[in-house]
Motif scaffolding. Structure first.
Motif, PDB file in Angstrom:
ATOM      1  N   GLU A   1       0.704  -1.261   0.035  1.00  0.00           N
ATOM      2  CA  GLU A   1      -0.019   0.112   0.036  1.00  0.00           C
ATOM      3  C   GLU A   1       0.768   1.170   0.019  1.00  0.00           C
ATOM      4  OE1 GLU A   1      -3.729   2.165   2.392  1.00  0.00           O
ATOM      5  OE2 GLU A   1      -3.241   0.139   2.821  1.00  0.00           O
ATOM      6  N   TYR A   2       2.072   1.242   0.717  1.00  0.00           N
ATOM      7  CA  TYR A   2       2.812   2.638   0.612  1.00  0.00           C
ATOM      8  C   TYR A   2       3.188   2.880  -0.711  1.00  0.00           C
ATOM      9  CZ  TYR A   2       7.088   5.264   1.457  1.00  0.00           C
ATOM     10  OH  TYR A   2       8.195   6.138   1.125  1.00  0.00           O
ATOM     11  N   PHE A   3       3.852   1.667  -1.431  1.00  0.00           N
ATOM     12  CA  PHE A   3       4.514   2.093  -2.573  1.00  0.00           C
ATOM     13  C   PHE A   3       3.430   2.280  -3.643  1.00  0.00           C
ATOM     14  CE2 PHE A   3       8.611   0.194  -1.204  1.00  0.00           C
ATOM     15  CZ  PHE A   3       9.215   1.344  -1.300  1.00  0.00           C
ATOM     16  N   ALA A   4       2.336   1.610  -3.443  1.00  0.00           N
ATOM     17  CA  ALA A   4       1.216   1.747  -4.415  1.00  0.00           C
ATOM     18  C   ALA A   4       0.658   3.391  -4.427  1.00  0.00           C
ATOM     19  CB  ALA A   4      -0.060   0.849  -3.858  1.00  0.00           C
ATOM     20  N   ASN A   5       0.598   3.938  -2.982  1.00  0.00           N
ATOM     21  CA  ASN A   5       0.172   5.261  -3.009  1.00  0.00           C
ATOM     22  C   ASN A   5       1.207   6.117  -3.557  1.00  0.00           C
ATOM     23  OD1 ASN A   5      -2.311   4.405  -1.635  1.00  0.00           O
ATOM     24  ND2 ASN A   5      -1.365   4.481   0.484  1.00  0.00           N
ATOM     25  N   VAL A   6       2.377   5.928  -3.183  1.00  0.00           N
ATOM     26  CA  VAL A   6       3.385   6.702  -4.024  1.00  0.00           C
ATOM     27  C   VAL A   6       3.335   6.801  -5.621  1.00  0.00           C
ATOM     28  CG1 VAL A   6       5.890   7.015  -4.365  1.00  0.00           C
ATOM     29  CG2 VAL A   6       5.035   6.622  -2.142  1.00  0.00           C
ATOM     30  N   LEU A   7       3.240   5.423  -6.108  1.00  0.00           N
ATOM     31  CA  LEU A   7       3.040   5.556  -7.494  1.00  0.00           C
ATOM     32  C   LEU A   7       1.902   6.070  -8.067  1.00  0.00           C
ATOM     33  CD1 LEU A   7       4.758   1.826  -7.929  1.00  0.00           C
ATOM     34  CD2 LEU A   7       6.005   4.154  -8.265  1.00  0.00           C
ATOM     35  N   ASP A   8       0.891   5.822  -7.167  1.00  0.00           N
ATOM     36  CA  ASP A   8      -0.722   6.416  -7.920  1.00  0.00           C
ATOM     37  C   ASP A   8      -0.306   7.885  -7.789  1.00  0.00           C
ATOM     38  OD1 ASP A   8      -3.485   6.412  -8.435  1.00  0.00           O
ATOM     39  OD2 ASP A   8      -3.502   7.639  -6.742  1.00  0.00           O
ATOM     40  N   SER A   9       0.470   8.817  -7.132  1.00  0.00           N
ATOM     41  CA  SER A   9       0.375   9.962  -6.795  1.00  0.00           C
ATOM     42  C   SER A   9       1.581  10.444  -8.135  1.00  0.00           C
ATOM     43  CB  SER A   9       1.334  10.534  -5.532  1.00  0.00           C
ATOM     44  OG  SER A   9       1.593  11.919  -5.536  1.00  0.00           O
ATOM     45  N   PHE A  10       2.705   9.558  -8.129  1.00  0.00           N
ATOM     46  CA  PHE A  10       3.487   9.642  -9.465  1.00  0.00           C
ATOM     47  C   PHE A  10       2.579   9.696 -10.828  1.00  0.00           C
ATOM     48  CE2 PHE A  10       5.895   7.828 -12.897  1.00  0.00           C
ATOM     49  CZ  PHE A  10       7.301   8.796 -12.933  1.00  0.00           C
ATOM     50  N   LYS A  11       1.741   8.911 -10.813  1.00  0.00           N
ATOM     51  CA  LYS A  11       1.010   8.581 -12.101  1.00  0.00           C
ATOM     52  C   LYS A  11       0.015   9.939 -12.461  1.00  0.00           C
ATOM     53  CE  LYS A  11      -2.399   5.518 -14.223  1.00  0.00           C
ATOM     54  NZ  LYS A  11      -3.641   6.352 -14.169  1.00  0.00           N
TER      55      LYS A  11
ATOM     56  N   PHE B   1      21.925   8.284  -4.726  1.00  0.00           N
ATOM     57  CA  PHE B   1      22.903   7.895  -5.540  1.00  0.00           C
ATOM     58  C   PHE B   1      23.552   9.329  -6.049  1.00  0.00           C
ATOM     59  CE2 PHE B   1      20.613   4.130  -6.634  1.00  0.00           C
ATOM     60  CZ  PHE B   1      21.600   3.157  -6.579  1.00  0.00           C
ATOM     61  N   ASP B   2      24.891   9.557  -6.016  1.00  0.00           N
ATOM     62  CA  ASP B   2      25.733  10.740  -6.280  1.00  0.00           C
ATOM     63  C   ASP B   2      25.265  11.157  -7.537  1.00  0.00           C
ATOM     64  OD1 ASP B   2      26.975  10.402  -3.943  1.00  0.00           O
ATOM     65  OD2 ASP B   2      28.926   9.497  -4.897  1.00  0.00           O
ATOM     66  N   ASN B   3      25.050  10.502  -8.406  1.00  0.00           N
ATOM     67  CA  ASN B   3      24.570  11.114  -9.886  1.00  0.00           C
ATOM     68  C   ASN B   3      23.217  11.215 -10.085  1.00  0.00           C
ATOM     69  OD1 ASN B   3      24.409   8.102  -9.922  1.00  0.00           O
ATOM     70  ND2 ASN B   3      25.066   8.462 -12.250  1.00  0.00           N
ATOM     71  N   ARG B   4      22.377  11.113  -9.151  1.00  0.00           N
ATOM     72  CA  ARG B   4      20.702  11.204  -9.390  1.00  0.00           C
ATOM     73  C   ARG B   4      20.105  11.803  -8.400  1.00  0.00           C
ATOM     74  NH1 ARG B   4      20.361   9.844 -15.001  1.00  0.00           N
ATOM     75  NH2 ARG B   4      21.198   7.782 -15.569  1.00  0.00           N
ATOM     76  N   THR B   5      18.737  12.669  -9.135  1.00  0.00           N
ATOM     77  CA  THR B   5      18.018  13.263  -8.060  1.00  0.00           C
ATOM     78  C   THR B   5      17.231  12.000  -7.119  1.00  0.00           C
ATOM     79  OG1 THR B   5      17.794  15.210  -9.150  1.00  0.00           O
ATOM     80  CG2 THR B   5      15.946  14.604  -8.077  1.00  0.00           C
ATOM     81  N   ALA B   6      17.166  12.325  -5.983  1.00  0.00           N
ATOM     82  CA  ALA B   6      16.317  11.537  -5.048  1.00  0.00           C
ATOM     83  C   ALA B   6      15.177  12.106  -4.370  1.00  0.00           C
ATOM     84  CB  ALA B   6      17.458  10.953  -4.043  1.00  0.00           C
ATOM     85  N   ILE B   7      14.174  11.538  -4.118  1.00  0.00           N
ATOM     86  CA  ILE B   7      13.092  11.997  -3.515  1.00  0.00           C
ATOM     87  C   ILE B   7      13.205  10.970  -1.953  1.00  0.00           C
ATOM     88  CG2 ILE B   7      10.741  12.519  -3.402  1.00  0.00           C
ATOM     89  CD1 ILE B   7      12.473  13.825  -5.560  1.00  0.00           C
ATOM     90  N   ILE B   8      13.268  11.695  -1.116  1.00  0.00           N
ATOM     91  CA  ILE B   8      13.579  10.938   0.348  1.00  0.00           C
ATOM     92  C   ILE B   8      12.610  11.253   1.341  1.00  0.00           C
ATOM     93  CG2 ILE B   8      15.215  10.304   1.930  1.00  0.00           C
ATOM     94  CD1 ILE B   8      17.254  11.665   0.117  1.00  0.00           C
TER      95      ILE B   8
ATOM     96  N   LEU C   1       5.733  12.593  -2.073  1.00  0.00           N
ATOM     97  CA  LEU C   1       6.730  11.539  -2.615  1.00  0.00           C
ATOM     98  C   LEU C   1       6.561  11.496  -4.227  1.00  0.00           C
ATOM     99  CD1 LEU C   1       7.177   9.310   0.238  1.00  0.00           C
ATOM    100  CD2 LEU C   1       8.911  10.733  -0.266  1.00  0.00           C
ATOM    101  N   GLY C   2       5.252  10.976  -4.453  1.00  0.00           N
ATOM    102  CA  GLY C   2       5.255  10.571  -5.857  1.00  0.00           C
ATOM    103  C   GLY C   2       4.944  11.900  -6.726  1.00  0.00           C
ATOM    104  N   LYS C   3       4.376  12.711  -6.291  1.00  0.00           N
ATOM    105  CA  LYS C   3       4.363  14.245  -6.923  1.00  0.00           C
ATOM    106  C   LYS C   3       5.578  14.749  -7.509  1.00  0.00           C
ATOM    107  CE  LYS C   3       2.166  18.801  -7.074  1.00  0.00           C
ATOM    108  NZ  LYS C   3       1.172  19.500  -6.324  1.00  0.00           N
ATOM    109  N   ASN C   4       6.671  14.957  -6.363  1.00  0.00           N
ATOM    110  CA  ASN C   4       8.015  15.411  -6.507  1.00  0.00           C
ATOM    111  C   ASN C   4       8.814  14.519  -7.409  1.00  0.00           C
ATOM    112  OD1 ASN C   4       8.575  17.834  -4.846  1.00  0.00           O
ATOM    113  ND2 ASN C   4       7.303  16.756  -3.201  1.00  0.00           N
TER     114      ASN C   4
END
Length: 336
Positions: A77-87, A152-159, A297-300
């Motif tokens: 459910e946690y990741f599902a909610n993050v990915l739904d916001s991303f979508k 990662f040093d070379n990628r943007t991260a949402i934490i 998290l998903g939106k950002n």
């Protein structure tokens, strides 16, 4: 299928003018633009994604890589909610999403190869094992990538702010009078390391010392493992008064272990979860937990990935930290 030529004939303008109107160019009048858009809608015109890809050199398709250790997929459910916001955010910018995997029918390929095969413009990675060689290949490839809950040093991260989240949770439990606090944490990852580090650091600041037996290594989203580890904690001669579980879902295993031993929550033992998913608030007693802001998290993640795709020269590596919120429930007893 309705074409640009069909619309141009209907409106009495050139195909170039129709194209400018549909792409919201400013060198035609608003009246002409409105007329063309109205006619296009009435005629049932839909832009061809392949034609747009040829023109813009983009597919307007974002890859999603999500693999969790418990193989729970979108039932997590946690990741599902993050990915739904991303979508939702991606779609608001005109992008579709495609899930990335290692299989194309019977053919096996790496995550990077699948991303290239699908022609995605960029990839968001939300998974547990960031040390997987296939993940590292994707990270070090030429596609824009944003990670969730890993740096990662070379990628943007949402934490998600796991350090502050754990500190807030323990501080609340401490204020409720508890000094014997146990912690069943998830499998090794940057999230786990931050939570465990914050757990010990906060206890040190509160001048609380706990035995090593109070900290158990478990698995995220795995009720069965949590069940066994909870029984181990309850069997200790000097058992804890409160147990923090890896996440709200795995706490079900802990609750079952407590009940099977003839104990009640919170009278005999207090518990707390992490994530703040819907499940936590329908349990009886209602679970004390740390709610992660899955919408932010998903939106950002979507916003930063699209920025990297559409403005690559202006793209910078960022660490976007999203705070959570403590939700006091009824599962932590107030001790005198």
């Amino acid at each position: 299928m309705v074409s640009l030529k069909d619309i141009s004939v209907k409106c009495g303008v050139s195909i170039a003018t129709v194209s400018k109107a549909l792409n919201n160019h400013n060198d035609i009048s608003e009246a002409t633009k409105e007329k063309i858009l109205k006619v296009a809608k009435e005629m049932g015109y839909y832009p061809n994604s392949f034609a747009r890809a040829l023109k813009t050199n983009r597919t307007y398709n974002l890859g999603v890589l999500f693999v969790d250790e418990a193989q729970s997929g979108l039932t997590h459910e946690y990741f599902a909610n993050v990915l739904d916001s991303f979508k939702v955010e991606a779609e608001s910018h005109g992008y579709d999403i495609t899930f990335i995997n290692k299989h194309m029918g019977l053919k096996k390929m790496s995550y990077y190869e699948h991303s290239k095969y699908r022609g995605v413009d960029g990839v968001v990675i939300a998974c547990i094992d960031f040390n997987d060689p296939d993940v590292l290949e994707l990270i070090n490839g030429d596609l824009p990538v944003v990670t969730i809950d890993h740096v990662f040093d070379n990628r943007t991260a949402i934490i998600s702010d796991n350090v502050k989240g754990m500190r807030d949770l323990i501080t609340y439990i401490y204020k409720m009078g508890h000094r014997k606090i146990a912690f069943i944490h998830g499998a090794d990852s940057s999230v786990t390391r931050n939570r465990v580090g914050s757990f010990y650091k906060t206890l040190n600041e509160l001048n609380i010392k706990i035995p090593d037996d109070y900290v158990k290594s478990g698995i995220y989203h795995d009720a069965e493992t949590t069940y066994s580890l909870t029984k181990e904690l309850l069997a200790l001669k000097d058992r804890p008064t409160c147990i923090i579980f890896p996440d709200d879902f795995s706490c079900i295993g802990g609750i079952n272990a407590i009940k099977d031993m003839g104990l009640s929550i919170p009278d005999d033992i207090s518990i707390a979860g992490y994530d703040g998913v819907l499940l936590s608030q329908v349990l009886n007693p209602r679970l004390t937990t740390l709610k992660q802001d899955t919408v932010a998290l998903g939106k950002n993640a979507a916003i930063k990935l699209i920025e990297a795709i559409e403005n690559p020269k202006a793209s910078i590596i960022e660490r976007v930290v999203v705070e959570g919120q403590l939700i006091p429930g009824e599962s932590v007893k107030k001790l005198n």
